[in-house]
Design an enzyme around this catalytic site. Structure first.
Site, PDB file in Angstrom:
ATOM      1  N   SER A 101       0.810  -1.214   0.000  1.00 33.72           N
ATOM      2  CA  SER A 101       0.000   0.000   0.000  1.00 33.72           C
ATOM      3  C   SER A 101       0.847   1.269   0.000  1.00 33.72           C
ATOM      4  CB  SER A 101      -0.949  -0.036   1.204  1.00 33.72           C
ATOM      5  OG  SER A 101      -1.895   0.995   1.157  1.00 33.72           O
ATOM      6  N   ASP A 240      -2.383   6.528  -3.422  1.00 37.78           N
ATOM      7  CA  ASP A 240      -1.276   5.839  -2.771  1.00 37.78           C
ATOM      8  C   ASP A 240      -0.780   4.726  -3.679  1.00 37.78           C
ATOM      9  OD1 ASP A 240      -3.359   4.026  -2.497  1.00 37.78           O
ATOM     10  OD2 ASP A 240      -2.779   3.399  -0.475  1.00 37.78           O
ATOM     11  N   ASP A 242      -1.044   1.524  -3.957  1.00 36.17           N
ATOM     12  CA  ASP A 242      -1.878   0.449  -4.503  1.00 36.17           C
ATOM     13  C   ASP A 242      -3.257   0.917  -4.930  1.00 36.17           C
ATOM     14  OD1 ASP A 242      -2.973   0.758  -1.936  1.00 36.17           O
ATOM     15  OD2 ASP A 242      -3.521  -1.361  -1.800  1.00 36.17           O
ATOM     16  N   ASP A 244      -5.905   2.341  -3.311  1.00 34.61           N
ATOM     17  CA  ASP A 244      -7.135   2.275  -2.525  1.00 34.61           C
ATOM     18  C   ASP A 244      -7.310   3.497  -1.622  1.00 34.61           C
ATOM     19  OD1 ASP A 244      -5.266   1.728  -0.554  1.00 34.61           O
ATOM     20  OD2 ASP A 244      -6.146  -0.173   0.078  1.00 34.61           O
TER      21      ASP A 244
END
EC number: 5.4.2.10
Length: 445
Positions: A101, A240, A242, A244
């Site tokens: 992430s 960010d 990833d 999400d």
């Protein structure tokens, strides 16, 4: 039962340190394959973000899944919510995301999605953990899992994102800057906004495996703020690593966080009688969000920190919208998990409907001063349970006389204790937060 490996957001840590090692990922792939194959035929999608270790862990998971007899469909670099969506549309039994992430490149981790595009139930995570402690076996050669690659994954997800807004939507005349954090959104996010007519300037979309989240994206907003001002843009959007989480910047360069975005989306749905219930925030959500929603007659409840808990609360109440001030925003009317691109599109739609700027939209939410400090926590005794820390928290709470709150919590993804103080007076709030952080530091030493 207490989980040995799974945390609030999958399994995460430093690359090369257990359990983020190739041999563990091989065994994890096998254990997951065995768990899902026990329920029948098994296809599992595997996607990743752009960090360099993703190649290594993708290969290890692929081998383990195949050894268990599970078929594997590789997606390559894709946002986490895209993998949730594609797992559903391909009717796969599960989806696996290789990502840490918003963390730096030298961390990595694994997240799982069910065939419905949701977090795995506890019983399946516990089944996988039990298998991790069992000897690894290999199915008969004729039953080994096959591996294929989905070459049109990006295009499928781009069309899905665009389908979350009316087909007549045209963002022509809207000038935006998009910061992709050198992460998983680097291909799809610019395409989505450009194809909907926006004038897009793209930042941090040249991943090299090492630069993910490096002074860019939603955890480092300075570059985006400067670009919005330099380009005279209407707003900026930061993802960010990833994809999400999303934060924004208005045309003045001010940061618009997850609380602001959640309010804008919820207000828009409420005005169109499409909200369905209320809004779920977290223990970290600003008190101002709760008050602003109350003024509109919108119920608000707080879940524990983590999108897993926000989603669980939404499902329990059959509500549609929830999120965190860090930028996880869940729009259940469109998807099954936090999706940064979907959330950003809903904000842009609201601005168009109300014919207002992002700066104007956020003015309806008056935030209480909130100070959040992170204290590195090396392990051992939990400092939050230390008598001196508990006593200090009670003392600060009494000093604010019902006009503020104190929250200390351990991060679910990093070795940190988060110290948060919120109240009317910013100087007082900062002083209390710094005193508590200093005390926690001393206890941790």
């Amino acid at each position: 039962m207490t989980k040995k490996y799974f945390g609030t957001d999958g399994i995460r840590g430093r690359v090369g340190e257990f359990p983020i090692t190739p041999d563990f990922m091989l065994k994890l792939g096998w254990a997951a394959g065995m768990a899902f194959r026990s329920m029948g035929a098994c296809r599992i999608l595997v996607g990743k973000d752009t960090r360099i270790s993703g190649y290594m862990f993708e290969s290890a998971l692929e081998a383990g899944l195949s050894a268990a007899g599970a078929d594997v469909m590789l997606l390559g670099p894709m946002p986490t919510p895209a993998i949730a969506y594609l797992t559903r549309t391909f009717h796969a039994e599960a989806g696996i995301v290789i990502s840490a992430s918003h963390n730096p490149h030298d961390d990595n981790g694994i997240k799982f999605f069910s065939g419905q595009g949701t977090k795995l139930p506890d019983e399946i995570e516990l089944m996988i953990e039990e298998l991790l402690d069992a000897p690894m076996t290999v199915v008969d050669s004729s039953k080994l899992g096959k591996v294929s690659r989905i070459n049109d994954a990006s295009g499928r997800y781009i069309e899905f994102c665009k389908s979350s807004v009316p087909s007549s939507t045209n963002f022509a005349g809207l000038k935006i800057v998009v910061d992709c954090a050198h992460g998983a959104t680097y291909k799809v996010a610019p395409s989505v906004f450009k194809e909907l007519g926006a004038d897009v300037t793209v930042l941090s979309a040249q991943p090299n495996g090492l630069n993910i989240n490096d002074n860019c994206g939603s955890t480092h907003m300075g570059q985006l703020q400067a670009a919005v001002l330099a380009e005279h843009a209407d707003l900026g959007i930061a993802f960010d690593g990833d994809g999400d989480r999303v934060l924004m910047v208005d045309h003045t360069g001010a940061i618009v966080d997850g609380d602001d975005l959640l309010f804008i989306i919820a207000r828009d749905l409420h005005e169109r009688n499409k909200l369905q219930g209320g809004v779920v925030g977290t223990l970290m959500s600003n008190l101002g969000l709760e008050l602003a929603l109350a003024d509109l007659g919108i119920p608000f409840v707080r879940a524990n920190v983590g999108d897993r808990y926000v989603i669980a609360e939404l499902l329990e109440r059959n509500w549609l919208v929830g999120g965190e001030n860090s930028g996880h925003v869940v729009c259940f009317q469109h998807t099954t998990t936090g999706d940064a691109i979907i959330a950003a599109l809903q904000v842009l739609l609201s601005l168009r409907r109300r014919e207002e700027s992002l700066a104007q939209a956020r003015q309806a939410l008056r935030k209480c001063p909130q100070v959040l400090l992170n204290v590195r926590f090396a392990g051992g005794e939990n400092p939050i349970d230390h008598p001196a820390v508990k006593e200090a928290c009670e003392r600060v709470t009494l000093a604010m006389a019902g006009r503020g709150r104190v929250l200390l919590r351990k991060s679910g993804t990093e070795p940190l204790v988060r110290v948060m103080v919120e109240g009317d007076d910013e100087t007082q709030v900062r002083g209390h937060a710094e005193d508590l952080a200093k005390l926690v530091t001393e206890v941790c030493a």
